[in-house]
Design an enzyme around this catalytic site. Structure first.
Site, PDB file in Angstrom:
ATOM      1  N   TYR A  22     -49.590 -38.019  12.157  1.00 56.57           N
ATOM      2  CA  TYR A  22     -48.310 -38.191  11.464  1.00 56.57           C
ATOM      3  C   TYR A  22     -47.799 -39.630  11.580  1.00 56.57           C
ATOM      4  O   TYR A  22     -47.364 -40.234  10.601  1.00 56.57           O
ATOM      5  CB  TYR A  22     -47.294 -37.213  12.047  1.00 56.57           C
ATOM      6  CG  TYR A  22     -45.930 -37.210  11.394  1.00 56.57           C
ATOM      7  CD1 TYR A  22     -45.757 -36.687  10.112  1.00 56.57           C
ATOM      8  CD2 TYR A  22     -44.816 -37.698  12.064  1.00 56.57           C
ATOM      9  CE1 TYR A  22     -44.502 -36.661   9.522  1.00 56.57           C
ATOM     10  CE2 TYR A  22     -43.563 -37.678  11.478  1.00 56.57           C
ATOM     11  CZ  TYR A  22     -43.409 -37.153  10.208  1.00 56.57           C
ATOM     12  OH  TYR A  22     -42.156 -37.130   9.620  1.00 56.57           O
ATOM     13  N   SER A  59     -39.699 -41.894   9.219  1.00 52.23           N
ATOM     14  CA  SER A  59     -39.378 -41.107  10.411  1.00 52.23           C
ATOM     15  C   SER A  59     -39.137 -42.054  11.582  1.00 52.23           C
ATOM     16  O   SER A  59     -39.596 -43.207  11.570  1.00 52.23           O
ATOM     17  CB  SER A  59     -40.542 -40.160  10.745  1.00 52.23           C
ATOM     18  OG  SER A  59     -40.405 -39.596  12.030  1.00 52.23           O
TER      19      SER A  59
END
Length: 347
Positions: A199, A186
């Site tokens: 995350y 990401s």
């Protein structure tokens, strides 16, 4: 044609430099120019027929779309789904060919991974297992002291340890055909935003693991690529919105005395803004995954982000930390949060 053009351009440039007497400079340019010529040489993509790809997290999102695309290309697809009887898995069964198999797979469970490996080994096509796409992932939000260690462990179990567990199990099969390992990371591996730590740490871990693994696999002719999507939360629905009361009820008393429900609502509003933003085309990401699988010379990293996201990444990576800190602290929501904390402490 592109290769011929690149070669001609290189020789013209070298000739021009040499004619001006810059021999040393010309010699220094030879290695990078040869590299450019190599990159521009046309090469046939990998033949999909007779090759298999295993994908985790195919219930929804990128994994679901990718499974359809690879099936359409002619790959033998093993689609790992957390809920094989759910709507996502059943949709794949209806829309895809008999070359796609739905497999029950929770990447946090050794038992599931072992059963999937047994099935894959027993059902491999002639050319073997060409690729493993580590796509399964979860996301969450909330400030550090709002969470407990179990929340961090859950995110790491799926996003990081799940990918590593799958990789360890399937290295021998992928290595046999000098195939590909794909990891979904990401832009959060570069942009360490507040309230995203559960995350972010898993994606930083994926990046580090993939870098080490890529170098180790080079001697076997195995390619390792990382896909780094931008904000596709409204497209994949990976980010779940909670109510103020739900968040508040999970906080312990010392934290409740420091934060207010108004503070929590500010953060929820930001999450809702992200989720209500215009959906982006998920095939931008899945096409990057497909390129990493079938390109003869895949990239180590595929950054699939908007121009604005690219600018922020550049800032976070290349500018001094104080600069990126100042940028985040200047955001309206963080200024409001700071004011609320100040008033809470004063009261």
């Amino acid at each position: 044609m592109p290769g011929a053009v690149g070669t001609c351009a290189v020789f013209l440039l070298l000739g021009a430099l040499y004619s001006f007497g810059s021999v040393a400079f010309t010699v220094c340019l030879i290695p990078p120019l040869i590299w450019i010529v190599w990159l521009t040489q046309p090469a046939a993509p990998v033949n999909c027929k007779g090759r298999a790809v295993l994908i985790t997290g195919c219930d929804t999102g990128f994994g679901h779309i990718l499974a359809k695309q690879l099936d359409g290309l002619g790959f033998r697809v093993f689609a790992g789904c957390l809920s094989p009887d759910g709507p996502g898995a059943q949709g794949l069964k209806k829309e895809c060919s008999s070359q796609l198999s739905i497999l029950k797979l929770d990447v946090t469970l050794d038992e599931d991974v072992n059963k999937v490996k047994e099935f894959v080994e027993a059902n491999l096509p002639a050319e073997g297992l060409w690729g493993l796409v580590n796509n399964a992932g979860i996301s969450g939000w909330g400030e550090v002291e709002w969470n407990n260690i179990q929340v961090y462990q859950r995110h790491a179990d799926v996003n990081l340890w799940g990918s590593i567990r799958m990789t360890l199990s399937f290295i021998p099969l992928v290595r046999q055909c000098k195939g590909r390992f794909i990891f979904i990371s990401s832009m959060s591996a570069y942009i360490h935003s507040p309230a995203c730590s559960t995350y972010v740490i898993t994606k930083c871990g994926i990046e580090a693991f993939s870098d080490c693994f890529r170098l180790e696999m080079k001697k076997f002719g195995v390619k390792v690529s990382v896909i780094e999507p931008g904000n596709y939360a409204s497209t994949t629905n990976i980010l779940k919105v909670q109510t103020t009361e739900e968040v508040w009820n999970e906080l312990n008393d010392p934290v409740k005395r420091l934060y207010s429900k108004e503070y929590i609502q500010l953060l929820i509003d930001e999450v809702e803004n992200i989720m209500s933003s215009k959906p982006r085309n998920p095939t931008d990401v899945t096409n990057a995954i497909m390129e990493a699988l079938i390109s003869p010379n895949p990239k180590a990293r595929y950054l699939v982000v908007s121009m604005a996201e690219r600018v922020i990444i550049f800032m976070c990576v290349h500018f001094p930390t104080w600069f990126s800190d100042a940028f985040f602290c200047s955001l309206k929501v963080l200024r409001k949060q700071k004011a609320l904390i100040g008033s809470q402490i004063n009261n």
